[in-house]
Design an enzyme around this catalytic site. Structure first.
Site, PDB file in Angstrom:
ATOM      1  N   CYS A  30       0.822  -1.207   0.000  1.00 60.16           N
ATOM      2  CA  CYS A  30       0.000   0.000   0.000  1.00 60.16           C
ATOM      3  C   CYS A  30       0.859   1.262   0.000  1.00 60.16           C
ATOM      4  O   CYS A  30       0.388   2.328  -0.402  1.00 60.16           O
ATOM      5  CB  CYS A  30      -0.973  -0.007   1.174  1.00 60.16           C
ATOM      6  SG  CYS A  30      -0.206  -0.293   2.771  1.00 60.16           S
ATOM      7  N   HIS A  31       2.119   1.140   0.393  1.00 60.16           N
ATOM      8  CA  HIS A  31       3.010   2.299   0.358  1.00 60.16           C
ATOM      9  C   HIS A  31       3.277   2.762  -1.081  1.00 60.16           C
ATOM     10  O   HIS A  31       3.694   3.895  -1.286  1.00 60.16           O
ATOM     11  CB  HIS A  31       4.328   1.991   1.078  1.00 60.16           C
ATOM     12  CG  HIS A  31       5.150   0.927   0.440  1.00 60.16           C
ATOM     13  ND1 HIS A  31       4.857  -0.426   0.572  1.00 60.16           N
ATOM     14  CD2 HIS A  31       6.253   1.000  -0.350  1.00 60.16           C
ATOM     15  CE1 HIS A  31       5.758  -1.125  -0.092  1.00 60.16           C
ATOM     16  NE2 HIS A  31       6.612  -0.290  -0.665  1.00 60.16           N
TER      17      HIS A  31
END
Length: 183
Positions: free
Chosen positions: A140-141
């Site tokens: 998700c980064h």
């Protein structure tokens, strides 16, 4: 993956945690302020899982993959089996798209929403990623807000940790205000 358990492990950005069950990895936790907080956040909402000094081979491989990724190796970790029984079908779709983002590249919440077939889902994508129990295996980064802004990040350190992880992957070699690289 065995009966299930959890373990903490060192990485270049601090102590991370991993929990697993018979069907795969249940959760991964990026570093919190200390190991006790990392463990507490990892295990929140999970059934009691013993701490295991020697995780099963598949879990050890996942740990080594996370360590390599956070050391700057281009790893996508798609080989790691995840137990997604606790997430919604929508979250599964979002996580599948996020897992396909190569290391060192980014996408926007809007781009993921478009890949799902509805550009209006950008906020829902952000919420799904904000509840991601598998970071950084579900990376998700690598998902940014509109205009290449960092957006939120629920791990300890928030957006600063997100930017640090992107820098480790080499995704910040370009100016964040430049368009994303061609795919």
């Amino acid at each position: 993956m065995g009966e299930g358990g959890h373990a903490l492990f060192d990485t270049a950005i601090g102590v991370c945690g991993i929990a697993w069950g018979a069907a795969g990895v249940l959760a991964v936790q990026l570093p919190e302020a200390d190991a006790a907080r990392t463990r507490a956040r990892l295990l929140k909402g999970l059934p009691p899982l013993p701490e295991v000094a020697q995780p099963p081979a598949a879990v050890q491989a996942a740990i080594e993959g996370v360590q390599a990724l956070l050391n700057g190796e281009a790893r996508d970790l798609r080989e790691v089996a995840l137990d997604m029984a606790r997430v919604s079908p929508f979250q599964r779709e979002v996580y599948a798209i996020a897992r396909a983002i190569p290391p060192g590249q980014t996408r926007s919440y809007g781009e993921i929403a478009q890949a799902l077939g509805d550009a209006g889902l950008a906020r829902a994508v952000g919420q799904a990623l904000g509840h991601n129990p598998f970071a950084p295996i579900v990376p998700c980064h690598r998902v940014l807000a509109a205009g290449n802004r960092p957006g939120g990040f629920s791990a300890g350190g928030g957006a600063i940790t997100k930017m640090r992880m992107l820098a480790i992957e080499g995704a910040l070699e370009r100016d964040l205000f430049d368009p994303p690289p061609s795919r």
